[in-house]
Design a protein around this motif. Structure first.
Motif, PDB file in Angstrom:
ATOM      1  N   ALA A 143      17.303 -23.018 -20.129  1.00  0.00           N
ATOM      2  CA  ALA A 143      16.407 -23.516 -19.085  1.00  0.00           C
ATOM      3  C   ALA A 143      16.325 -22.533 -17.923  1.00  0.00           C
ATOM      4  CB  ALA A 143      16.893 -24.879 -18.588  1.00  0.00           C
ATOM      5  N   MET A 144      17.469 -21.971 -17.544  1.00  0.00           N
ATOM      6  CA  MET A 144      17.507 -21.008 -16.450  1.00  0.00           C
ATOM      7  C   MET A 144      16.708 -19.753 -16.817  1.00  0.00           C
ATOM      8  SD  MET A 144      20.828 -19.251 -14.615  1.00  0.00           S
ATOM      9  CE  MET A 144      21.345 -20.736 -13.786  1.00  0.00           C
ATOM     10  N   GLY A 172      18.492 -22.930 -11.512  1.00  0.00           N
ATOM     11  CA  GLY A 172      18.096 -21.579 -11.886  1.00  0.00           C
ATOM     12  C   GLY A 172      18.727 -20.494 -11.045  1.00  0.00           C
ATOM     13  N   SER A 203      16.642 -29.925 -17.910  1.00  0.00           N
ATOM     14  CA  SER A 203      15.741 -29.787 -16.764  1.00  0.00           C
ATOM     15  C   SER A 203      16.075 -28.528 -15.980  1.00  0.00           C
ATOM     16  CB  SER A 203      15.870 -31.001 -15.839  1.00  0.00           C
ATOM     17  OG  SER A 203      15.194 -30.789 -14.625  1.00  0.00           O
ATOM     18  N   SER A 204      15.046 -27.768 -15.596  1.00  0.00           N
ATOM     19  CA  SER A 204      15.271 -26.552 -14.816  1.00  0.00           C
ATOM     20  C   SER A 204      14.662 -26.643 -13.424  1.00  0.00           C
ATOM     21  CB  SER A 204      14.669 -25.338 -15.538  1.00  0.00           C
ATOM     22  OG  SER A 204      13.263 -25.467 -15.607  1.00  0.00           O
ATOM     23  N   THR A 205      14.137 -27.833 -13.089  1.00  0.00           N
ATOM     24  CA  THR A 205      13.465 -27.977 -11.797  1.00  0.00           C
ATOM     25  C   THR A 205      14.376 -28.507 -10.702  1.00  0.00           C
ATOM     26  OG1 THR A 205      12.682 -30.182 -12.444  1.00  0.00           O
ATOM     27  CG2 THR A 205      11.209 -28.302 -12.864  1.00  0.00           C
ATOM     28  N   SER A 265       9.262 -17.188 -16.323  1.00  0.00           N
ATOM     29  CA  SER A 265       7.980 -17.647 -15.786  1.00  0.00           C
ATOM     30  C   SER A 265       7.681 -16.956 -14.468  1.00  0.00           C
ATOM     31  CB  SER A 265       8.021 -19.171 -15.594  1.00  0.00           C
ATOM     32  OG  SER A 265       6.831 -19.631 -15.000  1.00  0.00           O
ATOM     33  N   LEU A 266       8.689 -16.809 -13.624  1.00  0.00           N
ATOM     34  CA  LEU A 266       8.529 -16.109 -12.343  1.00  0.00           C
ATOM     35  C   LEU A 266       8.170 -14.640 -12.573  1.00  0.00           C
ATOM     36  CD1 LEU A 266       8.988 -16.335  -9.159  1.00  0.00           C
ATOM     37  CD2 LEU A 266      11.284 -15.450  -9.632  1.00  0.00           C
ATOM     38  N   ASN A 289      11.202 -17.706  -6.169  1.00  0.00           N
ATOM     39  CA  ASN A 289      11.119 -19.137  -6.430  1.00  0.00           C
ATOM     40  C   ASN A 289      11.483 -19.909  -5.169  1.00  0.00           C
ATOM     41  OD1 ASN A 289      13.918 -18.772  -6.265  1.00  0.00           O
ATOM     42  ND2 ASN A 289      14.362 -20.129  -7.969  1.00  0.00           N
ATOM     43  N   HIS A 309      14.267 -19.471 -19.017  1.00  0.00           N
ATOM     44  CA  HIS A 309      12.836 -19.786 -19.091  1.00  0.00           C
ATOM     45  C   HIS A 309      12.211 -19.856 -17.701  1.00  0.00           C
ATOM     46  CE1 HIS A 309       9.174 -21.241 -20.908  1.00  0.00           C
ATOM     47  NE2 HIS A 309       9.142 -22.234 -20.039  1.00  0.00           N
ATOM     48  N   ARG A 310      12.965 -20.400 -16.754  1.00  0.00           N
ATOM     49  CA  ARG A 310      12.423 -20.526 -15.396  1.00  0.00           C
ATOM     50  C   ARG A 310      12.191 -19.158 -14.761  1.00  0.00           C
ATOM     51  NH1 ARG A 310      14.939 -23.216  -9.900  1.00  0.00           N
ATOM     52  NH2 ARG A 310      12.944 -23.778  -9.004  1.00  0.00           N
TER      53      ARG A 310
END
Length: 295
Positions: A225-226, A160, A194-196, A232-233, A154, A228-229
């Motif tokens: 959130a962490m 994250g 928010s995870s961004t 996705s990776l 990432n 899920h991020r």
């Protein structure tokens, strides 16, 4: 009149630093002594191996500069062993500050070292490794020898990552080592924050606390959130069993259990401190290089 001192604020983000030595090994009898020093953005580890066996290590906070952090970690690993740097045949530096380990013979990327270290820690069946570090996360594929076959990482951002979790622990007044368990003490899973961006996530979390959310619910939202991020990776790179997690966040049961739930795969249980993977891999690379030079 003496001024009253303000009470010292507790540092909730501070995790336990420690060193260890194998009482059953005599380094003086080893044919090959190698070291791996992993200088990360948040933590630094020094590992000493004797003929490929774990002999000693230190796990501590990274300081203001990489060379000093590397030296301090190595000194602590060698403490009370009678060993000096002159007794180490080869040292490999890895991690964020790998090129700034002053006594290293070679620098190797943390991606290669985590794959090799993960192979040692979890066994040759590991094919997917998630390294959750202080400032980034990496999804790594490796073969039965711990050689990298593909990877994705990432963007370098606190969201994250271990540093982001430290920020949340401090914000909520919860010890970093208790965050995972506390995040699981919710009746139902809340919507993720928010995870961004960790700044946005912190602002959002502050608003939720003001709205009356208990700390465990806010932590659950951030751990979710962490997870899920990073899932996705992982999915972008593909997940092949066996699956293992390295790095400091691997100690957070709240994040790990949510990753497992999203993936539908159980991560292998570690036999060693997950923060040591990079340094172990570096020491093993050092052993291979020494043996290659002897041929």
């Amino acid at each position: 009149m003496a001024l009253a001192r303000e009470p010292q604020r507790k540092e909730y983000w501070r995790w336990t630093e420690y060193n260890w030595r194998n009482p059953d090994l005599d380094w003086r009898r080893a044919k090959t002594i190698t070291a791996g020093v992993d200088v990360g953005s948040v933590s630094s580890q020094a590992v000493i191996m004797c003929d490929g066996e774990l002999y000693a290590f230190a796990n501590m906070r990274t300081g203001s500069d990489s060379p000093t952090s590397a030296q301090r970690a190595m000194d602590w690993a060698m403490e009370n062993t009678g060993m000096t740097l002159k007794d180490v045949h080869f040292t490999v530096g890895t991690g964020y500050g790998r090129v700034n380990v002053p006594f290293a013979n070679k620098a190797i990327t943390e991606i290669a070292c985590h794959a090799r270290g993960g192979n040692f820690m979890y066994g040759p069946t590991v094919r997917t490794i998630l390294d959750m570090g202080g400032q980034d996360c990496k999804a790594i594929h490796c073969d039965e020898k711990g050689k990298v076959t593909s990877f994705l990482m990432n963007d370098k951002c606190a969201a994250g990552t271990g540093r982001g979790m430290e920020v949340f622990a401090d914000l909520l007044g919860v010890s970093i080592e208790d965050v995972g368990e506390l995040s699981l003490q919710v009746a139902e899973e809340p919507e993720p924050v928010s995870s961004t961006c960790v700044v946005f996530a912190k602002t959002e979390a502050t608003g939720l606390l003001r709205a009356g959310w208990p700390r465990e619910k806010v932590l659950a939202a951030y751990c979710s959130a962490m997870a899920h991020r990073v899932v996705s990776l992982l999915e972008r790179n593909g997940v092949e069993p066996d699956f293992a997690i390295t790095g400091g966040i691997a100690k957070n049961v709240g994040v790990v259990s949510r990753i497992e739930k999203e993936l539908g795969i159980k991560a292998l249980k570690p036999r060693y401190d997950t923060q040591l993977a990079g340094a172990i891999g570096a020491a093993l690379f050092g052993k291979a290089l020494v043996e290659k030079g002897r041929r």
